[in-house]
Design a protein around this motif. Structure first.
Motif, short mmCIF file in Angstrom:
data_model
loop_
_atom_site.label_atom_id
_atom_site.label_comp_id
_atom_site.label_asym_id
_atom_site.label_seq_id
_atom_site.Cartn_x
_atom_site.Cartn_y
_atom_site.Cartn_z
N LYS A 1 38.40 26.83 39.10
CA LYS A 1 37.34 27.81 39.29
C LYS A 1 36.35 27.41 40.38
O LYS A 1 35.98 28.24 41.22
CB LYS A 1 36.59 28.06 37.97
CG LYS A 1 35.54 29.17 38.09
CD LYS A 1 34.81 29.40 36.79
CE LYS A 1 33.87 30.61 36.88
NZ LYS A 1 32.97 30.59 38.04
N GLN A 8 42.97 44.12 41.91
CA GLN A 8 43.41 42.88 41.29
C GLN A 8 44.57 42.31 42.11
O GLN A 8 45.30 43.05 42.76
CB GLN A 8 43.83 43.12 39.84
CG GLN A 8 44.29 41.91 39.05
CD GLN A 8 43.24 40.81 38.97
OE1 GLN A 8 43.04 40.05 39.93
NE2 GLN A 8 42.55 40.74 37.83
N ASP A 20 38.47 37.81 38.52
CA ASP A 20 37.60 38.38 37.50
C ASP A 20 36.89 39.53 38.21
O ASP A 20 35.94 39.32 38.96
CB ASP A 20 36.62 37.31 37.02
CG ASP A 20 35.61 37.84 36.00
OD1 ASP A 20 35.36 39.07 35.97
OD2 ASP A 20 35.06 37.02 35.25
N TYR A 69 33.00 40.09 38.31
CA TYR A 69 32.36 38.88 38.83
C TYR A 69 32.64 38.71 40.32
O TYR A 69 31.70 38.53 41.12
CB TYR A 69 32.87 37.68 38.03
CG TYR A 69 32.44 36.33 38.57
CD1 TYR A 69 31.12 35.91 38.52
CD2 TYR A 69 33.39 35.45 39.11
CE1 TYR A 69 30.74 34.66 39.00
CE2 TYR A 69 33.02 34.21 39.59
CZ TYR A 69 31.70 33.82 39.53
OH TYR A 69 31.32 32.59 40.01
#
Length: 344
Positions: free
Chosen positions: A234, A259, A287, A290
């Motif tokens: 991440k 996506q 995400d 986000y």
């Protein structure tokens, strides 16, 4: 209070791109009428799509549409409670922006006709915002044969395109996608934009699926913004994505929610590019609410050089596109982006 902006649009061209091929099992084209219907029918908790973005090519919209044709189009879209936003100019079919003089003439002719349609739709009242989308219309492989000269030709062609767009009161967005020569990496894309030098008129279309591959250096290894051995940690992902969006955000004229599973995919004659995946794809790397904020916010301030955002579901199979639940999930994700990052 729910945010009113950016408006939520679907795209009609996923009914055409990668469709209608002659290979076994190829999906047929989905008509513009059906794409409009699927868009208008989607609803989640009282939220619906506000509009649709269009591809100016048959069998959807004829580039040589008459005024009456465009009035009928406006009536058809308006009758479903939708408006028209961005328009894709059909600038392919030759050597594109860095092709021969004849190629470049044809490219600019298609661009001129597209801008004229945009203005007419504005005058009718069905279109109040949106851009004309373009790219270089030629491959990275052809570009690599003479990158310096080909980039000079790209810049010259798109400079002229900018002057044409300005004469119609339009703005241009170069599709941020690795499959187009001279903009197949973020560095070459910035070189192109800065060389054109019309920042008020010419920017980029930032698609969350396509632009992710810029960060990975997919077609330009030297442009990678993640460390070697990167495995979607991440912190490393967010650091690379922030670096990418900080470089490109000032140029954004159009934004696509999407996506991506971080693989490249092509269909029909379309070169490989970032794969569009369903909102809830288990392999999706983004995400969505986000990571959309990396584009829409600059140091926690809204980037408001757009009035709408669009979902681009190119190369989804028809079996998925014909399911109402597909569009309801997309609409829900887009509204989540707006509620997290939108404005009134």
């Amino acid at each position: 209070m729910a945010n009113a902006f950016p408006k939520l649009h679907n795209a009609a061209w996923p009914g055409m791109v990668g469709k209608g091929g002659t290979e076994p099992g190829a999906d047929p084209v989905i008509s513009q009428d059906r794409m409009i219907e699927l868009t208008a029918n989607a609803s989640v908790d009282g939220v619906t799509f506000d509009g649709i973005d269009l591809f100016l090519s048959l069998p959807h919209t004829d580039l040589d549409s008459t005024d009456d044709d465009l009035k009928k189009l406006a009536e058809k879209v308006g009758s479903k409670g939708l408006v028209i936003g961005s328009l894709v100019a059909p600038i392919w079919g030759g050597g594109g922006a860095f092709g021969t003089e004849e190629d470049r003439k044809n490219y600019l002719s298609a661009l001129t006709k597209s801008c004229a349609i945009g203005k007419k739709l504005n005058d009718i009242g069905i279109r109040k915002y949106g851009i004309i989308r373009i790219d270089t219309a030629n491959s990275p492989a052809n570009f690599a044969k003479d990158p310096i000269e080909n980039q000079k030709r790209n810049i010259a062609t798109i400079k002229e395109a900018a002057r044409i767009a300005e004469s119609f009161g339009e703005k241009l967005a170069i599709e941020g996608e690795i499959c187009w020569g001279g903009m197949h990496g973020w560095k070459s894309l910035l070189e192109l934009l800065e060389g054109v030098g019309h920042p008020q008129t010419v920017g980029i279309q930032a698609d969350m699926a396509h632009t992710l591959l810029f960060m990975l250096g997919y077609n330009a290894e030297e442009d990678a913004l993640v460390p070697k051995g990167f495995n979607w940690e991440k912190d490393a992902f967010d650091k690379g994505y922030k670096a990418l969006t900080d470089k490109l955000r000032p140029w954004v004229k159009d934004f696509h929610v999407a996506q991506n599973d971080a693989t490249a995919f092509g269909s029909g004659s379309h070169d490989k590019t970032g794969r569009h995946c369903p909102v809830d794809d288990k392999n999706g790397k983004l995400d969505i609410p986000y990571h959309a904020g990396f584009w829409l916010r600059d140091n926690n301030k809204q980037h408001i050089d757009i009035k709408h955002m669009c979902w681009d579901g190119c190369m989804f199979p028809n079996s998925a596109m014909e399911q109402p639940e597909t569009w309801n999930k997309i609409l829900g994700a887009m509204n989540a982006v707006r509620e997290k990052h939108g404005w009134n």
